[in-house]
Motif scaffolding. Sequence first.
Motif, PDB file in Angstrom:
ATOM      1  N   ARG A  10       4.119  -9.506   0.336  1.00  0.00           N
ATOM      2  CA  ARG A  10       4.361  -8.060   0.384  1.00  0.00           C
ATOM      3  C   ARG A  10       5.483  -7.634  -0.546  1.00  0.00           C
ATOM      4  O   ARG A  10       5.296  -6.726  -1.347  1.00  0.00           O
ATOM      5  CB  ARG A  10       4.638  -7.586   1.808  1.00  0.00           C
ATOM      6  CG  ARG A  10       4.761  -6.072   1.860  1.00  0.00           C
ATOM      7  CD  ARG A  10       5.263  -5.501   3.173  1.00  0.00           C
ATOM      8  NE  ARG A  10       4.758  -6.134   4.342  1.00  0.00           N
ATOM      9  CZ  ARG A  10       4.365  -5.503   5.434  1.00  0.00           C
ATOM     10  NH1 ARG A  10       4.402  -4.197   5.489  1.00  0.00           N
ATOM     11  NH2 ARG A  10       3.946  -6.166   6.481  1.00  0.00           N
ATOM     12  N   ALA A  36      -4.083   5.607   5.476  1.00  0.00           N
ATOM     13  CA  ALA A  36      -3.498   6.329   6.622  1.00  0.00           C
ATOM     14  C   ALA A  36      -4.536   7.198   7.334  1.00  0.00           C
ATOM     15  O   ALA A  36      -4.264   7.718   8.415  1.00  0.00           O
ATOM     16  CB  ALA A  36      -2.311   7.179   6.164  1.00  0.00           C
ATOM     17  N   GLU A  56       5.406   4.190  -0.322  1.00  0.00           N
ATOM     18  CA  GLU A  56       6.455   3.190  -0.067  1.00  0.00           C
ATOM     19  C   GLU A  56       6.743   3.074   1.425  1.00  0.00           C
ATOM     20  O   GLU A  56       6.908   1.963   1.943  1.00  0.00           O
ATOM     21  CB  GLU A  56       7.724   3.541  -0.844  1.00  0.00           C
ATOM     22  CG  GLU A  56       7.583   3.323  -2.331  1.00  0.00           C
ATOM     23  CD  GLU A  56       8.772   3.792  -3.156  1.00  0.00           C
ATOM     24  OE1 GLU A  56       8.933   3.288  -4.274  1.00  0.00           O
ATOM     25  OE2 GLU A  56       9.540   4.672  -2.684  1.00  0.00           O
ATOM     26  N   ARG A  57       6.804   4.212   2.125  1.00  0.00           N
ATOM     27  CA  ARG A  57       7.015   4.184   3.581  1.00  0.00           C
ATOM     28  C   ARG A  57       5.837   3.500   4.279  1.00  0.00           C
ATOM     29  O   ARG A  57       6.032   2.695   5.195  1.00  0.00           O
ATOM     30  CB  ARG A  57       7.198   5.594   4.142  1.00  0.00           C
ATOM     31  CG  ARG A  57       8.578   6.185   3.928  1.00  0.00           C
ATOM     32  CD  ARG A  57       8.807   7.472   4.708  1.00  0.00           C
ATOM     33  NE  ARG A  57       7.751   8.464   4.541  1.00  0.00           N
ATOM     34  CZ  ARG A  57       7.671   9.351   3.545  1.00  0.00           C
ATOM     35  NH1 ARG A  57       8.603   9.360   2.606  1.00  0.00           N
ATOM     36  NH2 ARG A  57       6.675  10.206   3.487  1.00  0.00           N
ATOM     37  N   PHE A  58       4.625   3.836   3.840  1.00  0.00           N
ATOM     38  CA  PHE A  58       3.442   3.239   4.457  1.00  0.00           C
ATOM     39  C   PHE A  58       3.479   1.725   4.308  1.00  0.00           C
ATOM     40  O   PHE A  58       3.243   0.991   5.271  1.00  0.00           O
ATOM     41  CB  PHE A  58       2.151   3.808   3.836  1.00  0.00           C
ATOM     42  CG  PHE A  58       0.921   3.320   4.525  1.00  0.00           C
ATOM     43  CD1 PHE A  58       0.399   4.015   5.599  1.00  0.00           C
ATOM     44  CD2 PHE A  58       0.306   2.131   4.134  1.00  0.00           C
ATOM     45  CE1 PHE A  58      -0.726   3.538   6.267  1.00  0.00           C
ATOM     46  CE2 PHE A  58      -0.807   1.652   4.791  1.00  0.00           C
ATOM     47  CZ  PHE A  58      -1.331   2.360   5.867  1.00  0.00           C
ATOM     48  N   ALA A  60       6.059  -0.238   3.767  1.00  0.00           N
ATOM     49  CA  ALA A  60       7.173  -0.804   4.531  1.00  0.00           C
ATOM     50  C   ALA A  60       6.874  -0.846   6.029  1.00  0.00           C
ATOM     51  O   ALA A  60       7.267  -1.800   6.715  1.00  0.00           O
ATOM     52  CB  ALA A  60       8.446   0.005   4.273  1.00  0.00           C
ATOM     53  N   ASP A  61       6.182   0.165   6.534  1.00  0.00           N
ATOM     54  CA  ASP A  61       5.912   0.263   7.969  1.00  0.00           C
ATOM     55  C   ASP A  61       4.654  -0.474   8.422  1.00  0.00           C
ATOM     56  O   ASP A  61       4.458  -0.678   9.621  1.00  0.00           O
ATOM     57  CB  ASP A  61       5.795   1.737   8.390  1.00  0.00           C
ATOM     58  CG  ASP A  61       7.108   2.492   8.246  1.00  0.00           C
ATOM     59  OD1 ASP A  61       8.166   1.841   8.116  1.00  0.00           O
ATOM     60  OD2 ASP A  61       7.069   3.741   8.255  1.00  0.00           O
ATOM     61  N   ALA A  62       3.793  -0.842   7.504  1.00  0.00           N
ATOM     62  CA  ALA A  62       2.543  -1.517   7.871  1.00  0.00           C
ATOM     63  C   ALA A  62       2.854  -2.857   8.531  1.00  0.00           C
ATOM     64  O   ALA A  62       3.736  -3.585   8.066  1.00  0.00           O
ATOM     65  CB  ALA A  62       1.667  -1.727   6.638  1.00  0.00           C
ATOM     66  N   PRO A  63       2.140  -3.196   9.593  1.00  0.00           N
ATOM     67  CA  PRO A  63       2.426  -4.467  10.264  1.00  0.00           C
ATOM     68  C   PRO A  63       2.140  -5.690   9.389  1.00  0.00           C
ATOM     69  O   PRO A  63       2.812  -6.708   9.526  1.00  0.00           O
ATOM     70  CB  PRO A  63       1.511  -4.452  11.495  1.00  0.00           C
ATOM     71  CG  PRO A  63       0.489  -3.400  11.241  1.00  0.00           C
ATOM     72  CD  PRO A  63       1.089  -2.431  10.260  1.00  0.00           C
ATOM     73  N   ASP A  64       1.162  -5.566   8.494  1.00  0.00           N
ATOM     74  CA  ASP A  64       0.855  -6.661   7.573  1.00  0.00           C
ATOM     75  C   ASP A  64      -0.042  -6.128   6.459  1.00  0.00           C
ATOM     76  O   ASP A  64      -0.420  -4.954   6.453  1.00  0.00           O
ATOM     77  CB  ASP A  64       0.198  -7.846   8.289  1.00  0.00           C
ATOM     78  CG  ASP A  64      -1.050  -7.461   9.057  1.00  0.00           C
ATOM     79  OD1 ASP A  64      -1.962  -6.828   8.452  1.00  0.00           O
ATOM     80  OD2 ASP A  64      -1.129  -7.765  10.257  1.00  0.00           O
TER      81      ASP A  64
END
Length: 183
Positions: free
Chosen positions: A29, A86, A129-131, A133-137
């Motif tokens: 990642r 999303a 970038e937020r998506f 960073a926040d995605a579980p994997d």
Amino acid sequence: MTTQQSRAELFVDPEQDNRFTGPATGDERPMLAGFLADHRATLELKCSGLDAELARRSVEPSTLSLLGLVRHLADVERRWFRKVLAGQDVDPLFASADEPDRAFDGAVDDPAVVAAAWKAWRDEVAFAERFVADAPDLDVEGDDVWRGKVSLRWVLIHMVEEYARHNGHADLLRERIDGAIGI
């Protein structure tokens, strides 16, 4: 006697270049996100110091412009991260079914158009970038009408590919505008 410089050193002083500093080993990642961040920064660098010239179609007969690329890439970011991954019900900001090339054709020499393009692009990059960073994997999936099921991993790789292709266009456009070259 002058020392020859490589193309990589001609656009920006290597000491000032903040690109290509992401990890070259380790987890997938941060590596993929780093490559994408480097390509986004390259687009910004290629457009730096220009205002009205951003709309110039400088590689005839192509109608591409640096501003058109910014607008197009804002739509691409929006499509993959907001709409596909999303699941948001959003339309492109610049292109449309009736005017699929409006991102390029509407890129005109108008300060308001330039400002709107940069704002849209930065907003979409920030969301992406937020998506990420926040995605579980990287196996998070979305449904795309073109590709079917896609993973965040695939989207990141595709986005690196998309920016790499268009940064090549940006190289040629910028060199024709004012002679600035480099990677």
